[in-house]
Enzyme design. Structure first.
Site, PDB file in Angstrom:
ATOM      1  N   GLY A  71      44.441  35.683  39.774  1.00 47.69           N
ATOM      2  CA  GLY A  71      44.925  36.708  38.854  1.00 47.69           C
ATOM      3  C   GLY A  71      45.392  37.957  39.571  1.00 47.69           C
ATOM      4  O   GLY A  71      46.405  38.568  39.210  1.00 47.69           O
ATOM      5  N   THR A  72      44.662  38.354  40.613  1.00 44.29           N
ATOM      6  CA  THR A  72      45.007  39.575  41.343  1.00 44.29           C
ATOM      7  C   THR A  72      46.386  39.448  41.984  1.00 44.29           C
ATOM      8  O   THR A  72      47.219  40.358  41.872  1.00 44.29           O
ATOM      9  CB  THR A  72      43.944  39.862  42.430  1.00 44.29           C
ATOM     10  OG1 THR A  72      42.671  39.983  41.785  1.00 44.29           O
ATOM     11  CG2 THR A  72      44.257  41.125  43.195  1.00 44.29           C
ATOM     12  N   GLN A 173      41.855  36.891  30.916  1.00 44.82           N
ATOM     13  CA  GLN A 173      40.694  36.701  30.033  1.00 44.82           C
ATOM     14  C   GLN A 173      41.038  35.946  28.752  1.00 44.82           C
ATOM     15  O   GLN A 173      40.185  35.271  28.192  1.00 44.82           O
ATOM     16  CB  GLN A 173      40.067  38.058  29.667  1.00 44.82           C
ATOM     17  CG  GLN A 173      39.363  38.755  30.820  1.00 44.82           C
ATOM     18  CD  GLN A 173      38.098  38.030  31.292  1.00 44.82           C
ATOM     19  OE1 GLN A 173      37.487  37.243  30.567  1.00 44.82           O
ATOM     20  NE2 GLN A 173      37.704  38.289  32.523  1.00 44.82           N
ATOM     21  N   SER A 193      44.436  33.002  35.674  1.00 44.02           N
ATOM     22  CA  SER A 193      43.580  32.658  36.814  1.00 44.02           C
ATOM     23  C   SER A 193      42.743  31.443  36.473  1.00 44.02           C
ATOM     24  O   SER A 193      42.273  31.301  35.339  1.00 44.02           O
ATOM     25  CB  SER A 193      42.684  33.855  37.137  1.00 44.02           C
ATOM     26  OG  SER A 193      41.767  33.512  38.149  1.00 44.02           O
ATOM     27  N   THR A 231      51.901  26.818  52.273  1.00 46.19           N
ATOM     28  CA  THR A 231      51.659  25.442  51.843  1.00 46.19           C
ATOM     29  C   THR A 231      50.791  25.442  50.588  1.00 46.19           C
ATOM     30  O   THR A 231      49.750  26.104  50.549  1.00 46.19           O
ATOM     31  CB  THR A 231      50.954  24.664  52.978  1.00 46.19           C
ATOM     32  OG1 THR A 231      51.778  24.761  54.139  1.00 46.19           O
ATOM     33  CG2 THR A 231      50.731  23.214  52.599  1.00 46.19           C
ATOM     34  N   CYS A 319      34.157  43.537  39.179  1.00 42.30           N
ATOM     35  CA  CYS A 319      34.954  44.161  40.223  1.00 42.30           C
ATOM     36  C   CYS A 319      34.536  45.595  40.489  1.00 42.30           C
ATOM     37  O   CYS A 319      34.826  46.137  41.538  1.00 42.30           O
ATOM     38  CB  CYS A 319      36.422  44.131  39.839  1.00 42.30           C
ATOM     39  SG  CYS A 319      36.879  42.556  39.125  1.00 42.30           S
TER      40      CYS A 319
HETATM   41  C1  LIG Z   1      39.220  38.269  36.805  1.00 40.11           C
HETATM   42  C2  LIG Z   1      40.395  39.059  36.380  1.00 40.11           C
HETATM   43  C3  LIG Z   1      41.477  39.278  37.250  1.00 40.11           C
HETATM   44  C4  LIG Z   1      41.458  38.827  38.690  1.00 40.11           C
HETATM   45  O1  LIG Z   1      41.602  37.435  38.810  1.00 40.11           O
HETATM   46  P1  LIG Z   1      41.225  36.762  40.217  1.00 40.11           P
HETATM   47  O2  LIG Z   1      41.659  35.335  40.045  1.00 40.11           O
HETATM   48  O3  LIG Z   1      39.740  36.905  40.368  1.00 40.11           O
HETATM   49  O4  LIG Z   1      41.995  37.470  41.268  1.00 40.11           O
HETATM   50  C5  LIG Z   1      42.570  39.972  36.778  1.00 40.11           C
HETATM   51  N1  LIG Z   1      42.604  40.436  35.512  1.00 40.11           N
HETATM   52  C6  LIG Z   1      41.601  40.239  34.649  1.00 40.11           C
HETATM   53  C7  LIG Z   1      41.721  40.751  33.251  1.00 40.11           C
HETATM   54  C8  LIG Z   1      40.450  39.563  35.053  1.00 40.11           C
HETATM   55  O5  LIG Z   1      39.446  39.396  34.196  1.00 40.11           O
END
Ligand SMILES: *Cc1c(COP(=O)(O)O)cnc(C)c1O
Length: 380
Positions: A71-72, A173, A193, A231, A319
């Protein structure tokens, strides 16, 4: 001691079916998806099928899905990839968005942070008023990771569309827990994610609507249609796709299960403990999120006492829990800093049971009672 995991917004266990689906891609189908021989073809076929599965889960086309490390990265790619102009976002975004916006501000970009109301809801009118001639991107999360509030993304998307501005949403989420259709919701860019939906960690995706021009972050070989060199992580991607298809398959069953447990938890806590408030929107919220504020209690103490009973919860987002700064999300709702500290986030998952919630409801009143008895704030 039996352990009860109620922190599914932080991460989830990988579904056993997902693990089984992934295993052959470590040892048998281990080819590089760019190779021309049969090993490469097998990997490529798995990659293409996974891309189609994730696209289907979002109402997108396969060639609109870029696999990332999570997600990041997806959030970074969306925000940094739109190379210029003014950005509008909300004050309660995940750090993956907020820190990226601060970075872009440090590099001369202008960012507007629209406020939220006391339920954590963004007003689309505020988004529209923030638009300037220079605005190129609006990024508002679909559902908040701390309080579960679901934003009116379709409306915001249609405002963006009317003004010819790109609309990105962080759906990490909400994916698997609410219906998502990027076409119907006017979404140009969307982050998801894997590890929040019972898939492996370190993999995610960014949906990029066909025709939208984005600058890549990673340069190298032309993987992922030139958008993300390196990759491909085939086992991870296959696992993510399996998790996404299970989420679609089990959507109604999961929603019913989670809503039932969440309502049972909230009602049970409210019944047995005084001075408790639900943070976030009463109805427009994720089916698995109960963020509760216990007056006269330190959230961290409550968390540690629950942990001693085997119950895993959070005081905010995983986080930012390393810092004791009050949650930026709860601050944005207008809650006083001294009240914020008594907040606990319970996020339920597919594997939780009624008997686990009953156990929580059994031990929680006693813990809160003890903490309040020694609290200088309680005045008693
Ligand atoms: C967990 C989360 C992320 C980050 O996702 P990762 O796969 O851990 O990098 C980003 N946005 C939200 C809303 C999240 O809950």
């Amino acid at each position: 001691m039996k352990r009860i995991y109620l922190d599914h917004a932080a991460t989830t266990a990988v579904d056993r079916e997902v693990v089984q689906t992934m295993l052959p891609y470590f040892t048998e189908t281990y080819g590089n998806a760019s190779s021309l021989h049969s090993f490469g073809r097998d990997a490529r076929n798995a990659l293409n099928a996974s891309r189609q599965t994730v696209a289907d889960a979002l109402g997108a086309q396969a060639n609109e899905i870029i696999f990332t490390s999570g997600g990041t990265e997806s959030d970074n790619l969306a925000l940094k990839g739109v190379g210029k102009g003014h950005i509008i976002t909300s004050s309660i975004e995940h750090p993956a968005i907020l820190s990226t916006c601060r970075y872009l501000e440090d590099h001369g970009r202008e960012v507007t942070y629209v406020p939220v109301d006391s339920d954590g809801m963004v007003d689309p009118v505020d988004v529209e008023s923030a638009i300037t001639d220079d605005t190129t991107l609006i990024s508002v999360m679909h559902a908040n990771n701390e309080i579960g509030t679901i934003q009116p993304v379709s409306e915001i998307g249609s405002i963006a569309k009317d003004h010819g501005i790109l609309f990105h949403t962080d759906a990490v989420q909400s994916f698997g827990k609410t219906e998502i259709n990027v076409r119907k919701m006017n979404i140009d860019l969307l982050s998801v994610s894997s590890h929040k939906i019972y898939g492996p960690k370190g993999v995610g995706a960014l949906y990029i609507r066909k025709g939208v021009e984005i600058e890549p972050l990673m340069h190298g070989g032309g993987h992922e249609m030139g958008m993300r060199a390196s990759t491909e992580n085939i086992p991870g991607i296959v696992g993510f796709a399996k998790a996404a298809s299970l989420a679609v398959e089990r959507f109604e069953q999961d929603t019913r299960h989670l809503t039932g447990l969440k309502d049972m938890l909230i009602a049970g806590v409210m019944d047995s403990i005084d001075d408790v408030t639900l943070n976030g929107h009463p109805t427009e919220r994720l089916p698995n999120n109960a963020n509760l504020r216990f007056a006269f209690v330190e959230g961290e103490s409550l968390l540690l006492h629950l942990d001693m009973k085997g119950i895993a919860v959070s005081t905010g987002s995983a986080c930012s829990s390393a810092s004791l700064d009050p949650s930026h999300v709860l601050l944005a709702l207008g809650i006083a800093p001294e009240d914020i500290h008594g907040s606990i986030r319970f996020t339920l998952g597919r594997g939780n049971t009624e008997s686990e919630i009953r156990y929580v409801l059994e031990v929680l009143p006693e813990i809160v009672g003890k903490l309040r008895a020694i609290s200088p704030l309680a005045g008693g």
